[in-house]
Design an enzyme around this catalytic site. Sequence first.
Site, PDB file in Angstrom:
ATOM      1  N   CYS A   2       0.849  -1.183   0.000  1.00 10.52           N
ATOM      2  CA  CYS A   2       0.000   0.000   0.000  1.00 10.52           C
ATOM      3  C   CYS A   2       0.891   1.241   0.000  1.00 10.52           C
ATOM      4  O   CYS A   2       1.937   1.264   0.644  1.00 10.52           O
ATOM      5  CB  CYS A   2      -0.942   0.088   1.183  1.00 10.52           C
ATOM      6  SG  CYS A   2      -2.115  -1.263   1.231  1.00 10.52           S
ATOM      7  N   ARG A  27       3.843  -0.365  -4.842  1.00  5.50           N
ATOM      8  CA  ARG A  27       3.528  -0.886  -3.507  1.00  5.50           C
ATOM      9  C   ARG A  27       2.172  -1.586  -3.452  1.00  5.50           C
ATOM     10  O   ARG A  27       1.764  -2.114  -2.418  1.00  5.50           O
ATOM     11  CB  ARG A  27       3.530   0.255  -2.480  1.00  5.50           C
ATOM     12  CG  ARG A  27       4.842   0.974  -2.388  1.00  5.50           C
ATOM     13  CD  ARG A  27       4.758   2.081  -1.380  1.00  5.50           C
ATOM     14  NE  ARG A  27       4.679   1.544  -0.037  1.00  5.50           N
ATOM     15  CZ  ARG A  27       5.710   1.246   0.728  1.00  5.50           C
ATOM     16  NH1 ARG A  27       6.926   1.436   0.266  1.00  5.50           N
ATOM     17  NH2 ARG A  27       5.553   0.767   1.933  1.00  5.50           N
ATOM     18  N   GLY A 100      -0.870  -1.379   6.597  1.00  2.00           N
ATOM     19  CA  GLY A 100      -0.602  -2.337   7.662  1.00  2.00           C
ATOM     20  C   GLY A 100      -1.815  -3.214   7.905  1.00  2.00           C
ATOM     21  O   GLY A 100      -2.759  -3.218   7.114  1.00  2.00           O
ATOM     22  N   GLU A 484      15.903 -18.818  -8.863  1.00  2.48           N
ATOM     23  CA  GLU A 484      15.635 -17.416  -9.165  1.00  2.48           C
ATOM     24  C   GLU A 484      15.080 -17.281 -10.601  1.00  2.48           C
ATOM     25  O   GLU A 484      14.156 -16.497 -10.851  1.00  2.48           O
ATOM     26  CB  GLU A 484      16.936 -16.609  -8.977  1.00  2.48           C
ATOM     27  CG  GLU A 484      16.869 -15.146  -9.320  1.00  2.48           C
ATOM     28  CD  GLU A 484      15.813 -14.343  -8.550  1.00  2.48           C
ATOM     29  OE1 GLU A 484      15.222 -14.848  -7.596  1.00  2.48           O
ATOM     30  OE2 GLU A 484      15.564 -13.199  -8.962  1.00  2.48           O
ATOM     31  N   LYS A 488      11.443 -15.684 -11.503  1.00  2.00           N
ATOM     32  CA  LYS A 488      11.247 -14.576 -12.451  1.00  2.00           C
ATOM     33  C   LYS A 488      10.172 -14.952 -13.471  1.00  2.00           C
ATOM     34  O   LYS A 488       9.291 -14.157 -13.780  1.00  2.00           O
ATOM     35  CB  LYS A 488      12.549 -14.232 -13.205  1.00  2.00           C
ATOM     36  CG  LYS A 488      13.643 -13.592 -12.423  1.00  2.00           C
ATOM     37  CD  LYS A 488      13.394 -12.146 -12.031  1.00  2.00           C
ATOM     38  CE  LYS A 488      12.695 -12.023 -10.720  1.00  2.00           C
ATOM     39  NZ  LYS A 488      13.369 -11.973  -9.496  1.00  2.00           N
ATOM     40  N   GLU A 491       6.632 -15.053 -11.857  1.00  3.82           N
ATOM     41  CA  GLU A 491       6.126 -13.726 -11.471  1.00  3.82           C
ATOM     42  C   GLU A 491       5.578 -12.932 -12.642  1.00  3.82           C
ATOM     43  O   GLU A 491       4.537 -12.308 -12.529  1.00  3.82           O
ATOM     44  CB  GLU A 491       7.281 -12.889 -10.885  1.00  3.82           C
ATOM     45  CG  GLU A 491       7.641 -13.171  -9.484  1.00  3.82           C
ATOM     46  CD  GLU A 491       8.777 -12.254  -9.036  1.00  3.82           C
ATOM     47  OE1 GLU A 491       9.891 -12.345  -9.578  1.00  3.82           O
ATOM     48  OE2 GLU A 491       8.539 -11.434  -8.144  1.00  3.82           O
TER      49      GLU A 491
HETATM   50  C1  F6R Z   1      10.936 -11.264  -6.630  1.00  4.27           C
HETATM   51  C2  F6R Z   1      10.868 -10.286  -5.590  1.00  4.27           C
HETATM   52  C3  F6R Z   1      10.476 -10.730  -4.224  1.00  4.27           C
HETATM   53  C4  F6R Z   1      11.374 -10.042  -3.178  1.00  4.27           C
HETATM   54  C5  F6R Z   1      10.907 -10.393  -1.759  1.00  4.27           C
HETATM   55  C6  F6R Z   1      11.811  -9.789  -0.715  1.00  4.27           C
HETATM   56  O1  F6R Z   1      11.282 -10.715  -7.847  1.00  4.27           O
HETATM   57  O2  F6R Z   1      11.113  -9.137  -5.803  1.00  4.27           O
HETATM   58  O3  F6R Z   1      10.551 -12.104  -4.094  1.00  4.27           O
HETATM   59  O4  F6R Z   1      12.673 -10.454  -3.386  1.00  4.27           O
HETATM   60  O5  F6R Z   1       9.615  -9.918  -1.552  1.00  4.27           O
HETATM   61  O6  F6R Z   1      11.895  -8.413  -0.845  1.00  4.27           O
HETATM   62  P1  F6R Z   1      13.085  -7.583  -0.232  1.00  4.27           P
HETATM   63  O7  F6R Z   1      14.317  -7.966  -0.953  1.00  4.27           O
HETATM   64  O8  F6R Z   1      12.698  -6.150  -0.479  1.00  4.27           O
HETATM   65  O9  F6R Z   1      13.145  -7.927   1.218  1.00  4.27           O
END
Ligand code: F6R
Length: 609
Positions: A2, A27, A100, A484, A488, A491
Amino acid sequence: MCGIVAAVTQRNIINCLLQSIKRLEYRGYDSSGLALINKNNNFIRFRSVGKVNELIKKIKNKKLFGTIGLAHTRWATHGKVSEENTHPHISSHIAIVHNGIIENSLQLRSFLEKKGYIFYSETDTEVIVHLLHWEQKKTGKPLLEVISNILIKLHGNYSMVIMDSNNSSKLIAVCSGSPLIIGLGVEENFIASDQIALLNITKRFIYLKEGDIAIIKSEKIKIFDKNNLIIQRKIVKSNIKYECINKGKYKHYMEKEIYEQPISIRNTLKNRLKNNTTIYFPELGLKEKNIFLHLEHIQIVACGTSYHAAMVSKHWFESIANIPCDVEVASEFSYRKLAVRKKSFFITLSQSGETADTLRALRISKKLGYLGNLTICNMQGSSLVQESDTCLLTKAGIEIGVASTKSFTTQLTVLLMLVAKIVGIKKKENNIEKQIVKILTILPYRIEEILKKNKEIKNLAKKIYNKKNMLFLGRGDQYPIAMEGALKLKEISYIHAEAYPSGELKHGPLALIDKNVPIIITAPKNSLLEKTKQNIQEICARGGLIYIFSDEEINLEKNITVLKLPYVEEIIAPIFYIIPLQLLAYYIALIKGTNIDQPRNLAKSVTVE
Ligand code: F6R
């Protein structure tokens, strides 16, 4: 998750709020809304399901005026995606936007319903606004006092901004669990979840701390800390350029961010490689060096892509530094009984520094007797950075595409530097450190080389974009790369993909193999290649459709395609081999026409558990 933007100014604020909230779409992008106080001291509110553009369309031809307002972009938690559930929520003269989760919202809701409140949404946020209204009606106290009083009744996270149509000169912000940053203007002030929202307006920011309550007026700001004492927080000048948040010549942020990797890695290395022999982290003092000298174990906790980077580094910590290293997903680490190893050091990895699961793990770790903690993070001023003993910034630059790319490769760069630094400190000889410094200097050039393979990868994407399932395989430090690569693809293209260690296929997943399931294998020339070749034979024998990324000639069989990659030094092969997988996912999604930068159901900064 958010995004929040609010402003109190002397000018019509509507366009500014819309443009700023649009920049926070990363967000959450389920729905968005905005509320202003008009000249008659009434609220005007607009809300729309979908992206901020829907809200903009709705407001476009309306002649609106307001000098104070709130805006919000939502990632749905409590309640479905609907206009009714979209913020701002209003109770009589009080309006609120919230980021939140209120864990006890059901009890509070039933209490308020008994008091006669009618709920128009399913959200926990509407509970807060009615509770504020009820408490103020009951006590007759000023809103600030009422806010402080109700906070003890709210369990969970509640960063929020509150606006009162009976007093159109101020906003009240409460920071708890998710970031809020005040943007300082000239006779106008702003509040947002992230400085990105305000970069075209101001460069001067105040990061609110956990528990802070701020009164924001156009001409002044007052902040109370968690003990209710007035506090002066530091004004930070941002050095992020507004242009950095544009797509430039690229179609998508993700594409731009993939191609930015050589420069991001250069920035990450800058001023950290000394005399071509040693790694220099100015952030580390004597205390950390002493800890590194004595540590016997490393525990890393992270989520998603950051977790995959941590998994690669486990190989480096154990094989290069001979330090046992465990890696765990943050949401698992936080909710089990832990047996902490002797002389263990705790590391978190995060792009955003706001991931709720990772933050919780850090807070828990502090009670468990680790030697100390460190975060490797891309966002200066983020909660993880503020709460960790030490921070090593990744310097990837702002990453806007929801799917992480340059954060991953810069995290790996910092991790490899850290491994070398610890070896240097522990062994008091810097040969390994020297070798790694040399290889890291070459790394950005290696990435430039592999990015030139884009056309071949695009052609591969054309061949397989319509498949329903894919498998990604890798051995050793390539297994996290397979994970990974699969993440990708899932997603951004919504294709089901799974990753396995190459040697694990025969223990079950071989049953999935047929000509409709492409198998993507990263197989750099290293000591594991012969074993991988054996696994490839096993898949071939069962008619699997194999695509191999390798710098080695691999004997061609009918159903194997090898994409020959340039040579790369073994240590940095994981950083190198993720690039073709990022490009593959990107090109497949491009052909499929999905929303690459904002994939469905996701958001970039995951501030809920
Ligand atoms: C995948 C991706 C998410 C973040 C995960 C952790 O492309 O972006 O899996 O890696 O939500 O986010 P951070 O690194 O911001 O703690």
